[in-house]
Motif scaffolding. Structure first.
Motif, PDB file in Angstrom:
ATOM      1  N   PRO A 130      45.836  52.680  36.574  1.00 40.85           N
ATOM      2  CA  PRO A 130      46.954  53.391  37.192  1.00 40.85           C
ATOM      3  C   PRO A 130      47.786  52.423  38.038  1.00 40.85           C
ATOM      4  O   PRO A 130      47.361  51.301  38.292  1.00 40.85           O
ATOM      5  N   VAL A 131      48.947  52.897  38.448  1.00 48.13           N
ATOM      6  CA  VAL A 131      49.759  52.113  39.386  1.00 48.13           C
ATOM      7  C   VAL A 131      48.937  51.977  40.663  1.00 48.13           C
ATOM      8  O   VAL A 131      48.388  52.962  41.152  1.00 48.13           O
ATOM      9  N   SER A 132      48.829  50.761  41.181  1.00 45.43           N
ATOM     10  CA  SER A 132      47.932  50.624  42.332  1.00 45.43           C
ATOM     11  C   SER A 132      48.618  51.157  43.587  1.00 45.43           C
ATOM     12  O   SER A 132      49.827  51.043  43.762  1.00 45.43           O
ATOM     13  N   LYS A 133      47.786  51.791  44.420  1.00 43.49           N
ATOM     14  CA  LYS A 133      48.291  52.343  45.664  1.00 43.49           C
ATOM     15  C   LYS A 133      47.858  51.432  46.795  1.00 43.49           C
ATOM     16  O   LYS A 133      46.852  50.746  46.705  1.00 43.49           O
ATOM     17  N   ASP A 134      48.600  51.482  47.885  1.00 46.65           N
ATOM     18  CA  ASP A 134      48.297  50.651  49.032  1.00 46.65           C
ATOM     19  C   ASP A 134      47.217  51.339  49.848  1.00 46.65           C
ATOM     20  O   ASP A 134      47.474  52.321  50.535  1.00 46.65           O
ATOM     21  N   GLY A 135      46.011  50.825  49.761  1.00 45.81           N
ATOM     22  CA  GLY A 135      44.943  51.441  50.541  1.00 45.81           C
ATOM     23  C   GLY A 135      43.587  51.028  50.019  1.00 45.81           C
ATOM     24  O   GLY A 135      43.396  50.852  48.815  1.00 45.81           O
ATOM     25  N   ARG A 136      42.643  50.836  50.945  1.00 43.55           N
ATOM     26  CA  ARG A 136      41.288  50.456  50.558  1.00 43.55           C
ATOM     27  C   ARG A 136      40.305  51.485  51.106  1.00 43.55           C
ATOM     28  O   ARG A 136      40.411  51.908  52.252  1.00 43.55           O
ATOM     29  N   VAL A 137      39.354  51.871  50.264  1.00 41.45           N
ATOM     30  CA  VAL A 137      38.379  52.870  50.691  1.00 41.45           C
ATOM     31  C   VAL A 137      36.970  52.327  50.488  1.00 41.45           C
ATOM     32  O   VAL A 137      36.661  51.742  49.442  1.00 41.45           O
ATOM     33  N   ALA A 138      36.121  52.513  51.500  1.00 40.57           N
ATOM     34  CA  ALA A 138      34.703  52.157  51.393  1.00 40.57           C
ATOM     35  C   ALA A 138      33.911  53.425  51.116  1.00 40.57           C
ATOM     36  O   ALA A 138      34.141  54.454  51.755  1.00 40.57           O
ATOM     37  N   VAL A 139      33.007  53.351  50.149  1.00 44.37           N
ATOM     38  CA  VAL A 139      32.154  54.485  49.829  1.00 44.37           C
ATOM     39  C   VAL A 139      30.721  54.078  50.115  1.00 44.37           C
ATOM     40  O   VAL A 139      30.255  53.039  49.635  1.00 44.37           O
ATOM     41  N   VAL A 140      30.030  54.883  50.915  1.00 49.96           N
ATOM     42  CA  VAL A 140      28.665  54.552  51.306  1.00 49.96           C
ATOM     43  C   VAL A 140      27.698  55.384  50.477  1.00 49.96           C
ATOM     44  O   VAL A 140      27.658  56.607  50.598  1.00 49.96           O
ATOM     45  N   LYS A 159      41.971  50.720  46.017  1.00 50.09           N
ATOM     46  CA  LYS A 159      40.922  49.704  45.871  1.00 50.09           C
ATOM     47  C   LYS A 159      39.669  50.249  46.529  1.00 50.09           C
ATOM     48  O   LYS A 159      39.667  50.539  47.720  1.00 50.09           O
ATOM     49  N   VAL A 160      38.610  50.412  45.741  1.00 50.91           N
ATOM     50  CA  VAL A 160      37.414  51.076  46.252  1.00 50.91           C
ATOM     51  C   VAL A 160      36.199  50.151  46.162  1.00 50.91           C
ATOM     52  O   VAL A 160      35.990  49.485  45.143  1.00 50.91           O
ATOM     53  N   THR A 161      35.421  50.121  47.239  1.00 49.91           N
ATOM     54  CA  THR A 161      34.155  49.387  47.227  1.00 49.91           C
ATOM     55  C   THR A 161      33.034  50.354  47.569  1.00 49.91           C
ATOM     56  O   THR A 161      33.111  51.058  48.579  1.00 49.91           O
ATOM     57  N   ILE A 162      31.996  50.381  46.713  1.00 51.88           N
ATOM     58  CA  ILE A 162      30.815  51.203  47.000  1.00 51.88           C
ATOM     59  C   ILE A 162      29.736  50.294  47.592  1.00 51.88           C
ATOM     60  O   ILE A 162      29.504  49.197  47.084  1.00 51.88           O
ATOM     61  N   PHE A 163      29.072  50.771  48.647  1.00 55.47           N
ATOM     62  CA  PHE A 163      27.950  50.044  49.235  1.00 55.47           C
ATOM     63  C   PHE A 163      26.664  50.810  48.965  1.00 55.47           C
ATOM     64  O   PHE A 163      26.552  51.989  49.295  1.00 55.47           O
TER      65      PHE A 163
END
Lengths: 458, 281
Positions: A130-140, A159-163
């Motif tokens: 998809p068109v990238s959106k401005d924002g980063r999310v952390a998923v725990v 932009k998503v990072t899972i921990f």
């Protein structure tokens, strides 16, 4: 659906139901009546916590267009092969099915599984970036809630990072559900699909220890907590800490995640005796009792304090357990465990129960029958009486508030009392199902999208 | 993957590893532990943190080769990698200025008590350290601990260095000579910690022990590490690993740590056979 023969399957960890063939799937799909929407709503979809357009995907299968079907499913559900196996569909979509009034409901769950397997076996399609959106999310946490929230947010362009605290992603899907019910290669494939959406998964990181939520908030615009209900409940009766008494979590983690059934090829051991008692009547208890048989137990008992009617386990799981030879001892509760001189459990003392008036759960309350105590010889006990929310993250995070039961307090959208921090799944609801956790992950993803939009633009 | 950046042989069966794990190093505190897994087929095994460097991003652990996993780890070299390395886990040790604190380390537990000795000294304590091992060649971290100690004693079972006998003998002597002790911290084999706890109990000296039960996840999920403290069940991984030694049921801990002795022996036998075959080839 064809299944492995019970006599054979207790000797292996292979999956029990074998899945539909293309012809059977089409024939099953043809039973769908294509009900007209009532006031714009499709009733079976109302029964689905993630809102899959069920009539539309069933119609595609009916027409032999399996790719079309999976495309429709994946608009709402990023883990269809998992849901097609472990969803309690009889209480959800299939419960709403009009066919079910007079006949069997359309096997929506099995059709979902068929479509997902059909695609996976032919190579997963990765949707366009998809068109990238401005924002980063952390998923725990990388269980069902975390994977769903992450996948939805990635598909929106974040932009998503899972921990993940453990060494492998999947959470309860990896450590909690046995191979014979949910093969780990299927979990891995669906986790890989989530990765293919651009989600970065970092394992070996315990949020609250390695990195705190406050650390995350410095780097990410929002945080989603989906750490589940990983704290085993105990009955607090004498002898519960004897060797040979396992929590369901330890028993299943050693076997599923650490592959103790392949010991000594794999280094993690487990001891399963000849007479195994599993305490509890839920799906986890069925998993444990059936796993014990596969590990060589000669007698595998379910000890449950009410009757079969009140058992929280799915009917299918109860039937599978019975077919395999699990022995049900109903209206029975353990009162203490008796060990030998080396500290190993050797006997369980139980008391018989009778059912009284309904309690808060609406089920009739079990009451001990005085003087009815008896003992059973056992050499392994598995305590499967439920899980509580894992307190590690709430304890390590100032500003995050919990209820008395330990669930994180959230509003309807999944927002916690801490700015920028959302939560969902078992950590907010208490132990529930995979699909409800996914529903909460979806809802939180939508709320996070609105939150970041407002923060950046509003 | 986590790289072994340095390895040192402290004794023939005791090895020190410095492992690159910047995130763990960044948060590590005295008294905490890590869990590692060597490879895909490996077990998750906890090790107490012996040291760390935030600058280098490394964490130091010291292992005693007893079973398959520790042997296999012991055979690894600088530049090799372990697959998983997670932490810091558990609660940090309580470090305050207690006055006179006696640190008792036994065997590989000597390495684990080192960060506490250092932290207690930095907090202003008068630190008395007692370290013990079966023989002098198993004594480790001697100079490091001596450096941060106001008084320093050694005990060896065979008398090859220091006092011939046990660490508890030295502690008993200190008590007998009316040395004022505000607190005792002990890390080592459960039987040693039990003896220390029994020794200090009648004198009412606050004593803390770092427990080492069998673990799996280390995050409070499985309950493999449950210990009995003051009659209550605790999870050593999240409630500990340090507890009031006077309240710990050490016999229970010792029994539970023997749960898999047969399986551990089988694993070790297989490993030894496999590695000796390799050597012959």
């Amino acid at each position: 659906m064809p299944e492995q023969d019970p006599k054979q399957r207790v000797k292996n960890f292979d999956e029990v139901p074998l899945g539909y063939s293309l012809d059977t799937a089409i024939a099953e799909a043809k039973r769908c009546l294509e009900c007209k929407p009532q006031k714009g709503r499709k009733i079976c979809v109302d029964g689905c916590p993630v809102g899959i357009d069920i009539p539309a995907f069933v119609k595609q299968i009916k027409e032999g267009n399996i790719e079309g079907a999976i495309h429709i499913i994946k608009k709402k559900n990023n883990l269809p092969a998992i849901c097609g196996r472990v969803c309690p569909y009889e209480d959800q979509c299939e419960k709403m099915c009009v066919m079910g009034v007079k006949f069997e409901p359309v096997a929506i769950g099995r059709l979902e599984r068929f479509a997902a397997d059909y695609e996976r076996e032919r190579g997963l399609n990765v949707p366009e970036k998809p068109v990238s959106k401005d924002g980063r999310v952390a998923v725990v946490g990388s269980g069902p809630a975390g994977l769903t929230a992450a996948a939805d947010l990635a598909r929106m362009g974040y932009k998503v990072t899972i921990f993940e605290a453990l060494h492998e992603a999947g959470g309860v899907l990896m450590y909690g559900i046995p191979e014979f019910r949910l093969p780990k290669k299927i979990v891995r494939a669906e986790v890989d699909y989530v990765r293919s959406l651009g989600v970065d998964i970092k394992t070996d990181i315990v949020i609250g220890k390695t990195i705190t939520i406050d650390d995350l908030l410095e780097e990410f615009d929002a945080v989603f907590i989906g750490t589940g209900a990983g704290l085993p409940n105990w009955m607090n009766i004498p002898g519960e800490n004897l060797s040979g008494v396992y929590s369901a979590n330890e028993f299943l983690t050693r076997i599923n995640l650490m592959r103790a059934y392949n010991f000594p090829e794999y280094d993690t051991p487990i001891r399963v005796g000849k007479k195994v008692a599993t305490i509890g009547g839920g799906n986890v208890a069925m998993d444990c009792a059936r796993t014990a048989l596969r590990m060589g137990a000669e007698e595998s008992y379910i000890l449950y304090r009410r009757t079969e009617k009140e058992m929280p386990a799915r009917i299918e799981e109860i039937e599978h357990a019975k077919e395999e030879g699990v022995i049900f001892k109903l209206l029975v509760a353990p009162t203490r465990y008796i060990g030998d001189e080396k500290g190993w459990v050797r006997q369980v003392e139980c008391v018989r129960m009778e059912l009284g008036e309904p309690d808060a759960s609406g089920r009739r309350r079990p009451i001990p029958v005085k003087g009815s105590e008896f003992t059973m010889d056992v050499d392994t006990v598995i305590v499967a009486i439920g899980q509580s929310p894992n307190p590690l993250v709430p304890k390590a995070t100032p500003g995050l508030q919990t209820t008395e039961e330990g669930t994180i307090i959230v509003n309807e959208e999944g927002l916690t009392l801490k700015e920028g921090v959302f939560a969902g799944g078992d950590i907010t609801s208490g132990a529930a199902t995979v699909i409800l956790a996914m529903g909460a992950g979806k809802k939180a993803a939508a709320a996070i999208d609105r939150y970041i939009f407002t923060k950046k633009c509003g | 993957m986590y790289k072994i950046v340095a390895k040192r042989e402290l004794a023939p069966t005791v090895k020190l590893f410095e492992i690159s794990a910047p995130l763990v190093a960044n948060k590590a505190k005295a008294g905490q532990f890590i869990i590692l897994r060597i490879d895909e087929k490996g077990e998750r095994v906890p090790f107490t943190i012996a040291d760390w460097s935030r600058e280098k991003g490394t964490v130091t652990i010291v292992i005693l080769e007893v079973g398959k996993t520790t042997r296999q780890l012991g055979a690894m070299k600088e530049g090799d990698h372990v697959l998983n390395f997670v932490g810091p886990l558990g609660k940090p040790a309580e470090i305050e200025n207690y006055g006179t604190t006696v640190c008792v380390g036994g065997g590989v537990g000597i390495a684990c008590i080192y960060p506490e000795v250092r932290a207690l000294k930095a907090a202003g304590n008068r630190v008395v350290s007692i370290i013990g091992a079966r023989s002098k060649n198993l004594l480790i971290f001697e100079e490091e601990i001596r450096k941060f100690s106001d008084e320093f004693y050694i005990a060896t079972d065979d008398g090859s260095k220091g006092h011939r006998g046990f660490v508890s003998d030295i502690l008993q002597t200190l008590i007998n000579t009316n040395k004022h002790i505000d607190r005792v911290i002990t890390v080592g084999p459960p039987i040693m910690m039990k003896v220390i706890a029994n020794l200090t109990r009648p004198y009412g000296i606050r004593t803390v022990a770092s427990l080492n039960p069998i673990m799996v996840d280390g995050t409070g999920m499985c309950g493999s590490c449950r210990v009995i403290v003051g009659g209550e069940t605790k999870f050593a991984c999240v409630d500990g690993p340090e507890f009031d030694a006077h309240l710990v049921d050490f016999d229970h801990l010792i029994a539970r740590n023997r749960r898999y002795v047969e399986e551990e022996a089988l694993s070790l036998r297989n490993y030894e056979e496999a590695t000796s075959k390799c050597r012959k080839l």
